[in-house]
Design a protein around this motif. Structure first.
Motif, mmCIF file in Angstrom:
data_model
loop_
_atom_site.group_PDB
_atom_site.id
_atom_site.type_symbol
_atom_site.label_atom_id
_atom_site.label_comp_id
_atom_site.label_asym_id
_atom_site.label_seq_id
_atom_site.Cartn_x
_atom_site.Cartn_y
_atom_site.Cartn_z
ATOM 1 N N THR A 142 0.868 -1.177 0.000
ATOM 2 C CA THR A 142 0.000 0.000 0.000
ATOM 3 C C THR A 142 0.908 1.230 0.000
ATOM 4 O OG1 THR A 142 -0.051 0.055 2.415
ATOM 5 C CG2 THR A 142 -1.808 -1.188 1.303
ATOM 6 N N GLN A 143 0.325 2.406 -0.111
ATOM 7 C CA GLN A 143 1.155 3.611 -0.146
ATOM 8 C C GLN A 143 1.919 3.802 1.165
ATOM 9 O OE1 GLN A 143 -0.595 6.742 -3.178
ATOM 10 N NE2 GLN A 143 -2.088 6.391 -1.575
ATOM 11 N N PHE A 165 0.238 3.205 -5.871
ATOM 12 C CA PHE A 165 0.861 4.536 -5.912
ATOM 13 C C PHE A 165 -0.037 5.431 -6.747
ATOM 14 C CE2 PHE A 165 4.215 7.713 -6.649
ATOM 15 C CZ PHE A 165 4.752 7.769 -5.367
ATOM 16 N N LYS A 166 -0.944 6.135 -6.072
ATOM 17 C CA LYS A 166 -2.014 6.837 -6.783
ATOM 18 C C LYS A 166 -2.326 8.216 -6.229
ATOM 19 C CE LYS A 166 -5.341 4.211 -3.975
ATOM 20 N NZ LYS A 166 -5.656 5.294 -3.047
ATOM 21 N N PHE A 225 5.311 13.011 1.991
ATOM 22 C CA PHE A 225 5.348 11.641 1.465
ATOM 23 C C PHE A 225 6.225 11.559 0.214
ATOM 24 C CE2 PHE A 225 3.283 8.659 -1.553
ATOM 25 C CZ PHE A 225 3.335 7.466 -0.830
ATOM 26 N N LEU A 226 5.964 12.427 -0.757
ATOM 27 C CA LEU A 226 6.723 12.407 -2.007
ATOM 28 C C LEU A 226 8.176 12.830 -1.796
ATOM 29 C CD1 LEU A 226 4.185 13.931 -4.584
ATOM 30 C CD2 LEU A 226 4.771 11.525 -4.264
ATOM 31 N N ALA A 244 2.128 9.005 -10.019
ATOM 32 C CA ALA A 244 0.895 8.805 -9.252
ATOM 33 C C ALA A 244 -0.296 9.440 -9.956
ATOM 34 C CB ALA A 244 1.059 9.379 -7.845
ATOM 35 N N ASP A 245 -0.106 10.667 -10.448
ATOM 36 C CA ASP A 245 -1.217 11.425 -11.037
ATOM 37 C C ASP A 245 -1.790 10.721 -12.263
ATOM 38 O OD1 ASP A 245 -2.850 13.774 -10.906
ATOM 39 O OD2 ASP A 245 -1.815 14.525 -12.686
ATOM 40 N N ASN A 246 -0.934 10.046 -13.002
ATOM 41 C CA ASN A 246 -1.382 9.351 -14.206
ATOM 42 C C ASN A 246 -1.564 7.850 -13.992
ATOM 43 O OD1 ASN A 246 -1.290 11.580 -16.350
ATOM 44 N ND2 ASN A 246 0.763 11.728 -15.463
ATOM 45 N N TYR A 247 -1.459 7.423 -12.761
ATOM 46 C CA TYR A 247 -1.635 6.022 -12.377
ATOM 47 C C TYR A 247 -0.813 5.096 -13.287
ATOM 48 C CZ TYR A 247 -4.154 2.338 -9.913
ATOM 49 O OH TYR A 247 -4.488 1.271 -9.105
ATOM 50 N N LYS A 248 0.475 5.407 -13.355
ATOM 51 C CA LYS A 248 1.347 4.695 -14.290
ATOM 52 C C LYS A 248 1.774 3.318 -13.791
ATOM 53 C CE LYS A 248 3.236 8.749 -16.656
ATOM 54 N NZ LYS A 248 4.475 9.489 -17.024
#
Length: 588
Positions: A142-143, A165-166, A225-226, A244-248
């Protein structure tokens, strides 16, 4: 005669059933005693050992004592847990322990807040100064789990596993619609536009004020966190944000491609690598010791006659005795007073992890801190949260330490008086009647709406308490009341902002606070003592057994919805003016 024998047999059967029950209880007690004795035993650490860190267990303020965890007692079930300070001290010892060759870190879903997780990360980073390796492996990260694992020298993921990672999200639950359906009106009085603990009961979505502070709070947590992961993995922070932003990271190999994971491996491959790191050959078994057992060996509390007292204030704040997970003003103020009157104790550290609670109980504890500060240094260390009443009890300290992602502030107060008239009268047919000797004799009645006069009186009382809260903070922080009021109003701040605006002094760990207390007291050698005493698990079982059983079955019945039940129960049970964190959000 037949009836006689029927009752005789029933009596005999009842007697033997009672004997069996008594026998079972005796067995439970005996096994509990044995478990309690065994739980305190130290362990032998073999040479070439791996220190095993299971961080899916609860990381609490203090290591829990529960000799009944493995016994068939309903309500006593509790997974292993370890206290943060015990965890940190164990890693410090492992740094110089020649028998410990490396760390195996296993974590999927840690049970702790992000400020606590940051303390864990920093302790692991400090361990790496020994040049001993840390290997992290999991089937699922998990994150929160990845936040810890990212400090490892090698981070491995199962080839069929997953890395979450979202980005962060925070969801609040609103009960207004439900309350309207059942005919309950929550009559709210508050001071502070940001004091939004009441909003779930009077609105169906966040107010603009609350949305603003939740956005800032979640954004602040995410920034820390980042930043921490970027530093550990040597990846640009902006790159992590974009991932994370693009859920890669959708497939395991994606995590490797973006250098978030070092390799995809199975458990047997990890074990072979650990053998090599710990000096064991292919045909030999790994020697390991868990962090929980290893921590038992570390009984060193320091040296010398002088002492630094650590006082743990953990949980909601209420009057009375409280428990290890709830701050009782009597128990905590008594512990502070005991530390103040002990001449061998030269400094005090108040360790706070609390969203607040009763304003009156908070003031009782605050008073003891003020008195203690006149005689010896007092340093406050804030954990995951020290908001509202949690901030109140620590604001008088000589210095306040926070983590960048500690939730703090929320200087404000509120009161909620439910009105059950519609539910009782219109839906259940229950009516009320009575007499009174004065207009305000039943001022807190819950079977009718408040009058304007009653609302005016209660609002004045809240204004008085809020003014006192602001004054205490202003005195403690050496600021003007006007300034504290400008950053108060119930506003929640994260640790970095709290330092910037003067609500806290330093970004620092729990240990940093202890060292600062010793330095301010001019101590070179000292012992660390902890207050209040941990409540005896036997006493807790006897005193709270019925409540624990009720809680156990309620959790079984409600499942994930137990959180909602807790929220409703907490508000209905709250009495008096509350100085509580303005929302209880779950970060996902």
């Amino acid at each position: 005669m037949r009836e006689f024998f029927k009752y005789l047999l029933a009596s005999i059967l009842g007697f033997f059933v009672s004997l069996i029950i008594v026998f079972i209880i005796c067995l439970v007690v005996v096994f509990g005693l044995i478990s309690s004795i065994d739980s305190d035993k130290t362990v032998t650490v073999s040479n070439n050992s791996v220190l095993f860190l299971n961080l899916d267990q609860a990381i609490t303020e203090r290591t829990p004592k529960n000799p009944f965890g493995s016994l068939p007692i309903v309500g006593s079930e509790q997974k292993d847990g370890i206290g943060l300070n015990d965890f940190i001290k164990a890693l410090q010892k492992a740094k110089t322990d020649d028998n410990i060759k490396c760390i195996y870190l296993n974590v999927s879903s840690p049970n702790a807040g992000y400020a606590t997780l940051r303390e864990v990360r920093n302790a692991l980073i400090d361990f790496k100064k020994s040049h001993k390796k840390i290997i992290a492996y999991s089937e699922v990260y998990t994150q929160g789990a990845y936040y810890i694992a990212s400090v490892a020298d090698k981070v491995y993921l199962n080839p069929e596993g997953a890395l979450e990672f979202k980005g962060f999200s925070s969801e609040l639950t609103f009960f207004k619609g439900t309350l309207e359906k059942v005919g309950v009106e929550m009559q709210v009085i508050r001071v502070g536009n940001y004091k939004s603990a009441v909003e779930p009961f009077i609105l169906d979505k966040m107010s603009d004020y609350n949305r603003k502070q939740v956005t800032a709070y979640v954004g602040g947590l995410y920034n820390t966190f980042l930043s921490d992961i970027a530093l550990s993995r040597n990846i640009q922070k902006d790159s992590l944000y974009a991932i994370a932003d693009n859920y890669k990271v959708q497939q395991p190999q994606d995590a490797v491609n973006f250098k978030m994971i070092d390799a995809l491996k199975y458990k047997d491959e990890i074990l072979e690598e650990l053998k090599g790191l710990s000096g064991r050959t292919r045909g030999e078994n790994i020697r390991s010791v868990s962090i929980n057992d290893y921590a038992k060996n570390n009984t060193d509390t320091g040296e010398g006659k002088d002492k630094v007292a650590v006082i743990y204030a953990n949980g909601d704040i209420n009057g009375g005795e409280g428990s290890d997970n709830q701050i009782g003003s009597e128990r905590i103020s008594r512990a502070i007073r005991k530390a103040r009157l002990d001449d061998d104790i030269k400094a005090v550290v108040l360790r706070v992890n609390s969203p607040g609670g009763s304003a009156l109980a908070s003031d009782v504890i605050w008073r003891e801190i003020v008195l203690t500060k006149k005689e010896k240094p007092v340093i406050a260390s804030f954990g995951d949260v020290a908001a509202s009443g949690g901030y109140y009890i620590g604001c008088a300290a000589d210095s306040i330490f926070v983590q960048p992602n500690t939730i703090t502030g929320s200087i404000g107060v509120f009161g909620i008086i439910p009105n059950f008239q519609n539910l009782m009268t219109n839906k259940l047919g229950i009516t009320f009647d009575g007499v009174k000797t004065g207009k305000y004799a039943d001022i807190m009645a819950t079977n009718r709406p408040m009058t304007e006069g009653e609302r005016f009186i209660i609002q004045n009382e809240l204004n008085r308490i809020y003014s006192g809260f602001v004054s205490r903070v202003a005195d403690g922080r050496k600021k003007s009341k006007a300034y504290i009021d400008s950053i108060g109003g119930g506003h929640v701040w994260i640790g970095t902002d709290a330092v910037q605006i003067g609500l806290a002094d330093r970004i620092g760990s729990f240990n940093d606070a202890i060292k600062a207390a010793a330095k301010k007291a001019k101590l070179k050698k000292y012992k660390v003592v902890e207050y209040p005493d941990v409540i005896d698990p036997w006493k807790s079982l006897m005193d709270e057994g019925t409540d624990k059983i009720k809680t156990y079955y309620t959790k079984q019945e409600l499942g994930d919805n137990y959180f909602l039940y807790q929220q409703m129960k907490k508000v209905i049970a709250s009495s008096g003016i509350q100085a509580r964190m303005p929302f209880e959000a779950v970060i996902k």
